[in-house]
Design an enzyme around this catalytic site. Structure first.
Site, PDB file in Angstrom:
ATOM      1  N   LYS A 158     -17.561  -0.747   5.865  1.00 59.39           N
ATOM      2  CA  LYS A 158     -17.967  -1.750   4.875  1.00 59.39           C
ATOM      3  C   LYS A 158     -19.474  -1.735   4.611  1.00 59.39           C
ATOM      4  O   LYS A 158     -19.907  -1.863   3.460  1.00 59.39           O
ATOM      5  CB  LYS A 158     -17.531  -3.141   5.350  1.00 59.39           C
ATOM      6  CG  LYS A 158     -17.730  -4.195   4.271  1.00 59.39           C
ATOM      7  CD  LYS A 158     -17.045  -5.505   4.613  1.00 59.39           C
ATOM      8  CE  LYS A 158     -17.166  -6.476   3.429  1.00 59.39           C
ATOM      9  NZ  LYS A 158     -16.539  -7.762   3.725  1.00 59.39           N
ATOM     10  N   MET A 191      24.311   9.105   2.333  1.00 63.03           N
ATOM     11  CA  MET A 191      24.165  10.368   3.050  1.00 63.03           C
ATOM     12  C   MET A 191      24.413  10.164   4.542  1.00 63.03           C
ATOM     13  O   MET A 191      25.001  11.019   5.205  1.00 63.03           O
ATOM     14  CB  MET A 191      22.777  10.969   2.791  1.00 63.03           C
ATOM     15  CG  MET A 191      22.642  12.391   3.253  1.00 63.03           C
ATOM     16  SD  MET A 191      23.836  13.518   2.486  1.00 63.03           S
ATOM     17  CE  MET A 191      22.890  14.186   1.129  1.00 63.03           C
ATOM     18  N   GLU A 202       0.814  -1.227   0.000  1.00 60.26           N
ATOM     19  CA  GLU A 202       0.000   0.000   0.000  1.00 60.26           C
ATOM     20  C   GLU A 202       0.844   1.272   0.000  1.00 60.26           C
ATOM     21  O   GLU A 202       0.410   2.301  -0.511  1.00 60.26           O
ATOM     22  CB  GLU A 202      -0.957   0.006   1.186  1.00 60.26           C
ATOM     23  CG  GLU A 202      -2.108  -0.991   1.072  1.00 60.26           C
ATOM     24  CD  GLU A 202      -1.767  -2.363   1.632  1.00 60.26           C
ATOM     25  OE1 GLU A 202      -0.580  -2.605   1.954  1.00 60.26           O
ATOM     26  OE2 GLU A 202      -2.683  -3.197   1.756  1.00 60.26           O
ATOM     27  N   PHE A 244     -11.504  -7.127  13.787  1.00 57.23           N
ATOM     28  CA  PHE A 244     -10.410  -7.590  12.947  1.00 57.23           C
ATOM     29  C   PHE A 244     -10.071  -6.520  11.899  1.00 57.23           C
ATOM     30  O   PHE A 244     -10.946  -6.002  11.229  1.00 57.23           O
ATOM     31  CB  PHE A 244     -10.798  -8.904  12.254  1.00 57.23           C
ATOM     32  CG  PHE A 244      -9.732  -9.394  11.304  1.00 57.23           C
ATOM     33  CD1 PHE A 244      -8.476  -9.774  11.776  1.00 57.23           C
ATOM     34  CD2 PHE A 244      -9.969  -9.448   9.934  1.00 57.23           C
ATOM     35  CE1 PHE A 244      -7.492 -10.205  10.902  1.00 57.23           C
ATOM     36  CE2 PHE A 244      -8.992  -9.887   9.050  1.00 57.23           C
ATOM     37  CZ  PHE A 244      -7.738 -10.269   9.536  1.00 57.23           C
ATOM     38  N   GLN A 245      -8.806  -6.206  11.780  1.00 56.00           N
ATOM     39  CA  GLN A 245      -8.299  -5.190  10.857  1.00 56.00           C
ATOM     40  C   GLN A 245      -8.954  -3.825  11.062  1.00 56.00           C
ATOM     41  O   GLN A 245      -9.200  -3.094  10.111  1.00 56.00           O
ATOM     42  CB  GLN A 245      -8.441  -5.643   9.394  1.00 56.00           C
ATOM     43  CG  GLN A 245      -7.563  -6.859   9.089  1.00 56.00           C
ATOM     44  CD  GLN A 245      -7.355  -7.117   7.606  1.00 56.00           C
ATOM     45  OE1 GLN A 245      -8.226  -6.842   6.797  1.00 56.00           O
ATOM     46  NE2 GLN A 245      -6.188  -7.650   7.260  1.00 56.00           N
TER      47      GLN A 245
END
Lengths: 168, 577
Positions: B163, B483, B51, B113-114
């Site tokens: 959802k 760097m 993602e 969940f999630q």
């Protein structure tokens, strides 16, 4: 940029929507500004809440705070009340142990500060005082001989004097 | 009126908004939306491999097109993985709309969940966010999200969608709003005319002027106006890292980039300037060095669309809040009418002085590195410039390679240079290049990276395979976090704490082969150019150039910090101003 610190009362109208308050409060912690007091409640317009906060900072801080608050989409209008003449009020409830000779003395003190005793038991007074924050501070100082059991302050709310209004 | 489910309304709203691509990754809470994507023929979904890459790809797409990039992720880890990319977009003011699935409304707050409080987690790094409560609100929320993301100072907007809101079980009348109004949101447009007049007056009186322009000129499509103004006044121009390309990098009026790794002439001219015209730049700490010592003799005119950017770190003498394009147009009109012109003698002396500085250091006019020993990273960028005719869209990751690219690839047009300037996000380059390639299918897109950064989003090589994205990856491989290593040389007596890879780097050639791409390893100076030409001749392939460069090379100039002024720089390991 002046580094002189001063206390400011910033009052704003924001959308009465979930998450709006957390955006305002979050901004302060995110950018390292202070909130001294905070007060939020609905207004006559059900879609708006009025939020008043006091903060201490330099001119430069305050300018950044108001600019960043104004950038929040949920903030509809904003005013720094300290820029003009205004009325500042805060409500305080204090529970004090009041027995023996102190009972009379506390009562006298409440009268001087034009407060009210709103609840009484044989040993405890519950006192209500309304005024500017420094008056509330002064009262706490004045009754310091008595044992203070609990202090609840509402945080400052304020309104501009005269014709000026903060509305849509 | 057409009746659609929440999920279908969401995707249809994207279509009606004119969205071409959605970069995303499916998951439980987003499945109704993905089902709607399956039905929709207009909006193309690009399946990334992580993602974070979805947000960077959308970001790259947005920076090249100027349109909001769109991201679709699921709840929980999908949403949190997107956070780095949202923060990247926020810091660089990229327009972006991120749609995240959320657990069903009735489960919110139950540690389902999630479940993650996406609105809460993303709050400090978004311009605004929405939690959809009612499917009927979807078209208006989508319209508002794009409006907020793309106008004013652009930025990312999150739409969190539970959802149940996208459930196919129920349908609602669908109409996409033509216009949207938000009572508390009025992005600045026209600048204050009185302030603009004052600014012109000050500009015309200047004896040692510098135009300092930033990413706002790119975002605000004001490159044309900037060029016109600079030509008309014959004033020197310097660009920030984010502003590169807004003024042609090969122009003689261009002083190069300013700031921590800016050119000697740009930083020195800024320090000695009497008037600085800051356009769409935010006086970032990587530009100003120590604020108290910043340009002591300069009066500052600051044009910005964001009032909070003005006088944030450096006090402006003439602040102008407005869109840079509108303000510059007004300035150009005033100049055209004005009978006054800058003091020619003063300006000639100033240019003489600048040419002298330019000649003394000359990052742009002569090689500041020796072409001996191992290949130098700077010469790779010079060769890249030559082989691509200076015309490629270049994305970069973060570190030495990013600075070398900014210094040596002389960008001549806006939106040609795509990098994570504000947040400094390693892993940005490859997915951003994918987004750029979707935006400009016929353009050569190049990702300049290091062997450190590329491994932070290397999984996207698979996405390149799936969508036939022929990006070219130029990896300056110095077997170290360059760097970090440079700072450890300068400030930690060369103690390379955790910045070296020892023998752990993958064989990039074989890795590319595994993904179906081409890998070319270069270790000899003599073959650098020919191998690069070979790379760019493979028009339809992803080619990864694994170029071994001198590990000991530092990026110079480098401003002296802490407590340095603009002009205090290391020009090499041994020379100091």
């Amino acid at each position: 940029m002046s580094e002189k610190q001063s206390k400011r009362i910033i009052s704003l109208l924001m959308e009465n929507a979930p998450g709006a308050l957390s955006r305002v409060v979050g901004l302060f912690s995110q950018r390292g500004y202070n909130i001294e007091t905070l007060n939020v409640a609905p207004t006559d317009d059900a879609s708006l809440s009025r939020l008043t906060l006091t903060t201490i900072g330099s001119e430069h801080n305050i300018e950044q705070i108001t600019k960043n608050l104004n950038k929040l989409i949920d903030v509809v209008k904003l005013v720094d009340l300290t820029e003009g003449s205004h009325i500042e009020r805060e409500l305080m409830l204090v529970k004090v142990k009041a027995t023996g000779a102190l009972r009379e003395e506390v009562k006298r003190c409440v009268d001087i500060f034009r407060g009210q005793i709103v609840d009484v038991t044989s040993t405890v007074y519950t006192i209500q005082i309304v005024g500017a924050s420094d008056k509330l501070d002064a009262f706490v100082q004045a009754v310091s001989d008595a044992q203070i059991l609990e202090v609840v302050r509402s945080g400052v709310s304020g309104i501009a004097r005269g014709e000026k209004v903060l509305s849509l | 009126m057409e009746m659609l489910s929440g999920g279908d309304m969401l995707v249809r709203s994207l279509q009606d908004q004119g969205v071409e691509y959605v970069f995303g990754y499916p998951g439980g809470s987003a499945l109704h939306i993905y089902d709607a994507i399956f039905r929709n023929k207009a909006v193309k979904h690009i399946l990334v491999r992580h993602e974070q890459a979805a947000t960077h790809a959308a970001d790259g797409y947005a920076r090249v097109t100027g349109k909001a990039g769109v991201v679709l992720v699921t709840s929980g880890p999908g949403a949190t993985n997107a956070i780095t990319g949202i923060a990247t977009a926020y810091m660089d003011s990229t327009p972006m709309v991120v749609i995240s699935g959320q657990v069903p409304s009735e489960k919110i707050g139950e540690d389902a969940f999630q479940e993650t409080d996406m609105v809460g987690v993303s709050r400090p790094i978004v311009k605004h966010s929405f939690l959809v409560k009612d499917p009927a609100e979807i078209p208006e929320i989508v319209k508002k999200a794009f409006y907020i993301a793309e106008t004013g100072r652009p930025g990312p907007v999150v739409i969190d969608v539970p959802k149940d809101v996208t459930s196919p079980a129920e349908t609602f009348p669908y109409e996409y709003p033509k216009k949207v109004k938000i009572r508390s949101y009025f992005p600045a447009e026209k600048g204050h005319s009185g302030q603009i007049k004052k600014a012109i007056q000050l500009l015309l009186e200047a004896r040692r002027p510098v135009i300092y322009s930033g990413g706002g000129v790119v975002l605000g499509d004001a490159s044309k106006q900037l060029r016109e103004l600079a030509r008309k006044l014959n004033y020197p121009v310097t660009n920030t890292l984010m502003g590169l390309g807004a003024f042609p990098g090969t122009d003689k009026q261009f002083l190069g980039m300013l700031g921590m790794h800016g050119t000697f002439e740009a930083n020195t001219a800024m320090h000695h300037a009497d008037v600085i015209l800051a356009i769409g730049a935010r006086f970032d700490d990587r530009v100003t060095n120590t604020p108290e010592k910043f340009c002591p003799g300069a009066k500052i005119i600051h044009i910005d669309i964001d009032p909070a950017s003005i006088s944030k770190t450096i006090q402006a003498d003439i602040p102008i809040v407005g869109s840079v394009q509108s303000v510059l147009n007004e300035m150009l009109e005033l100049l055209a009418q004005s009978k006054e012109s800058p003091d020619e003698q003063a300006l000639a002396d100033w240019w003489q002085q600048i040419e002298d500085w330019r000649g003394r250091h000359g990052l742009y006019t002569k090689n500041r590195f020796e072409e001996t020993g191992q290949i130098k990273p700077q010469e790779v960028i010079q060769a890249l410039h030559e082989v691509t005719g200076g015309d490629a869209i270049i994305t970069s990751d973060v570190g030495q390679h990013q600075m070398f690219t900014a210094q040596y690839y002389h960008f001549n047009r806006p939106r040609q240079w795509v990098n994570s300037g504000g947040l400094g996000t390693m892993g940005f380059g490859l997915p951003a290049a994918m987004g750029a390639q979707f935006a400009e299918r016929d353009q050569q897109v190049v990702c300049v990276t290091g062997e450190g950064s590329i491994q932070m989003c290397i999984q996207e090589l698979s996405t390149c395979t799936q969508y036939h994205l022929p990006v070219k990856i130029i990896c300056l491989n110095n077997q170290a976090l360059g760097m970090v290593r440079q700072w450890q040389d300068l400030h930690y007596d060369g103690r390379y704490s955790e910045s070296l890879y020892e023998e752990s780097l993958p064989d990039f050639e074989k890795l590319m082969e595994a993904y179906g791409h081409v890998g070319i390893k270069v270790t000899e100076r003599s073959e650098l150019k020919s191998k690069l030409e070979e790379c760019f001749a493979m028009k339809d392939r992803v080619v990864f150039m694994d170029i071994y460069v001198d590990q000991s090379e530092h990026v110079y100039p480098m401003q002296v910090a802490p407590n340095g002024a603009m002009r205090d720089m290391w020009l090499s390991k041994t020379e100091r101003t």
